[in-house]
Design an enzyme around this catalytic site. Structure first.
Site, mmCIF file in Angstrom:
data_model
loop_
_atom_site.group_PDB
_atom_site.id
_atom_site.type_symbol
_atom_site.label_atom_id
_atom_site.label_comp_id
_atom_site.label_asym_id
_atom_site.label_seq_id
_atom_site.Cartn_x
_atom_site.Cartn_y
_atom_site.Cartn_z
ATOM 1 N N HIS B 333 0.856 -1.199 0.000
ATOM 2 C CA HIS B 333 0.000 0.000 0.000
ATOM 3 C C HIS B 333 0.884 1.238 0.000
ATOM 4 C CE1 HIS B 333 -2.218 -3.106 2.404
ATOM 5 N NE2 HIS B 333 -3.212 -2.761 1.606
ATOM 6 N N HIS B 425 9.763 -31.585 -36.956
ATOM 7 C CA HIS B 425 9.139 -30.265 -37.042
ATOM 8 C C HIS B 425 9.216 -29.752 -38.485
ATOM 9 C CE1 HIS B 425 9.540 -30.235 -32.658
ATOM 10 N NE2 HIS B 425 8.860 -29.113 -32.598
#
Lengths: 433, 433
Positions: B333, B425
């Site tokens: 805070h 891939h």
């Protein structure tokens, strides 16, 4: 060569949930011995800084550094790597970087605020991290695509300083990795790795700056070190083995599907490739393609181990069933190789990335489609997201009460605070009434 | 009663960085004994389900449950708690809930997608979590405001089922907590707590459903259990002691500032209240207010311990200096009790919530201003954000390549994949060229 017989599951079988769970189970339990060694490395780097970093690096990476300054690669070295890249690789890397950047730009969070009738302003301020660290594995497992995928979102977020660490085992650097760092805009590069590099980024040494968050993949020592420094710095996810789940309606060429399954399986023996179809003949055809194509693959033994040890074919009654199985699995990569991928994607709630349509092979997303290839594994897509620009930004709430607003809010806060027996809260609020 | 002498630091002192670090240091090291006991509780709940839950609950909460069904509170019980609340509390809770909801609505992430020239579609799909669990402490530490702050963002996100657990030590329920659950829209409530409740939410039992993420504060057993089930489910942050940092230009009434510091200190002895000012006489005035007001406080002894053990007054040369010190502290805070809070807030990069202007006491934000009171502690605001709607949503990347798009991307992916020696891939991508 013995043929691969894929494990077959059927979603209408009463034991399906249990059988699926068994196949998905992945035990990522900690190795206490590694834990202990990593704790010691972190403690030494915190205590002795650069000297510990030099000692560990010389020992683990078989180098002969004598001063910490030698651990840093200057910008000229990165530029040299980029300039000396073959044209096709430079072009491919450049296009991939541009596409990853264009997609990332869409992810940027923006600050906002609004004003209430009494003049009170509420808002959310978004700021980039001051400093981020990027871990890149060295040696053979070095992936330039991974540099782009981790570094570009950080730079798009506006991170003040992006610091990359990459070990150079035996002094060996990877030109394509350094070139990727160059075009991704990495600010500083240190040739360190392992738990010692993570410790240096988390706590800082005389030479290596402390960062606010560490991202990037690594071996078990790196992953353990990231877990242990979490809190001191932020970290990205701890990745499990990579996974693909393909839903196919049986109309895609079985060779395509087999190769898409292989593209996951070739990563390592623990990688998981699962195919779901409502067509059991198609499952047979893909199995035939697998056995036909396997002998041609460079990483055939890794693929075989992954497919037989962790792969599966799941027969479902309908594509709607397939979507529900996918939601339960919450896969890292989900391929929807079907006629109407939009309709099926609408039923998917849990998946890291969704590859839609027969043309969208996962491999395209791994390198250059644009979305990040760092994705939640091991079912964590149920609650987490791909790596993105938002991982390098944070929010601060803004509250600016007008006198009138504070007076009204003060009355409410006072009642609630007294209900919780927190009287200093109540009195602090009451001063503003 | 001896007077409180606040620790004084001066940012122009050469040892300031070290002294500040010392005051901020917070050792959250794990207690191995607690770790071991929590591991055992989790293992038992996984093994014996409801029966373990009943046994632990009867033992730790001094209850006499015999069947798992008794562990659930039905909707009527929640409605009854709401209906029987005194008017002022009901009104305050209602208004707070409305404001928290209105703010949360602004945080909702939206899906997006865009189409490229060749017809390829890229996007990001945002979905809520299927199920979330909310831990609420029982007994005296039960905070209804905390129920609102945790439950409302989940419901605004669209979480399918929000399941709250709250222990009832000695069978005692807290009406305001149940009323808060009622108006926040909690779906199911179980009267269980401790590590056993966390384990039940993470793994599910015959009666308690497994969730995807667990949020909410708890004691050391709850925090340890959350850490240990992380991965199986998502968790929110593990909170350290609460902190406030106030920057004041010396023009706010010193009693207000003293009470704002108290409102943090009254939480517990480890809470941290720090005041920064460029005016050393003002620091003296606030110290005088502290000593004047302390005897009036109900929790005077906790406040005293917190202020003397962990509090500090920091003298800076200018408000710009103050902002830099705040950025280094990265407080949970931050109150900007100054004439021009907008100008100062613009210099703040690291803070959970920023309370701007003399009227904006932190207590207003704790209860009813709208932004969440669950905020990053212990400097973690450097890289993390307040709890929000986004914590109950996740993203999936969408990639839908046109035939033309896949052909172009396939060429790039092929080059990069071969550069990484991932030929499956490459071949998967090449099929689409």
């Amino acid at each position: 060569m013995t043929a691969i017989n894929m494990l077959r599951l059927d979603s209408t079988n009463p034991d399906f949930a249990r059988d699926l769970q068994q196949r998905l189970a992945w035990d990522a339990s900690d190795d206490l011995d590694i834990h202990q060694r990593v704790l010691e490395i972190i403690a030494n780097v915190r205590k002795s800084g650069d000297q510990a970093l030099i000692d560990y690096t010389n020992r683990f990476d078989r180098t002969n550094f004598t001063t910490a300054g030698e651990l840093e690669l200057d910008k000229a070295a990165l530029k040299h790597a980029w300039d000396s890249l073959p044209d096709d690789q430079a072009q491919a890397l450049q296009t991939a970087a541009e596409r990853v950047r264009a997609y990332a730009e869409q992810q940027k969070l923006q600050s906002w605020q609004f004003t209430e009738a009494d003049g009170t302003v509420l808002g959310q301020k978004v700021t980039p991290l001051d400093k981020a660290g990027l871990y890149v594995p060295g040696g053979k497992a070095a992936y330039p695509s991974s540099v782009l995928m981790n570094a570009i979102p950080a730079k798009v977020a506006g991170v003040g300083e992006l610091i990359m660490v990459v070990p150079t085992p035996g002094g060996e650097t990877n030109a394509m990795v350094l070139a990727a760092a160059y075009i991704a805009g990495v600010d500083r590069v240190f040739t360190i790795g392992g738990a010692q590099a993570v410790a240096a980024l988390a706590y800082g040494t005389e030479t290596v700056p402390a960062v606010d968050k560490i991202v990037g993949p690594g071996n078990i020592y790196v992953a353990t070190a990231k877990k242990l420094v979490f809190g001191q710095v932020g970290i990205d996810m701890i990745a499990g083995p990579s996974e693909i789940l393909i839903i196919c309606d049986g109309q895609t060429h079985p060779d395509w599907i087999a190769m898409d399954l292989f593209s996951q399986a070739e990563h390592d023996e623990n990688a998981q490739s699962i195919l779901i179809s409502d067509n059991s003949e198609f499952l047979d055809q893909v199995e035939a393609s697998i056995n036909k194509l396997l002998p041609e693959m460079e990483r055939a033994e890794i693929i075989r181990a992954s497919m037989t040890g962790r792969g599966a074919f799941i027969k479902v009654a309908s594509l709607a069933d397939a979507a529900e199985v996918a939601n339960r699995i919450a896969p890292e990569h989900l391929e929807l190789s079907v006629a109407d991928p939009e309709a099926l994607a609408a039923q998917i709630r849990n998946a890291g990335a969704i590859f839609m349509g027969r043309y969208t092979a996962e491999a395209l997303g791994d390198y250059c489609a644009g979305p990040n290839h760092v994705l939640p594994t091991s079912s964590t897509a149920r609650y987490s997201s791909p790596l993105g620009v938002y991982d390098f930004q944070k929010r601060s709430s803004l509250i600016n009460c007008s006198a009138a607003g504070a007076s009204e809010l003060g009355k409410i806060a006072s009642v609630l605070a007294r209900g919780e027996s927190l009287t200093a809260h109540a009195r602090s609020a009451e001063y503003r009434i």
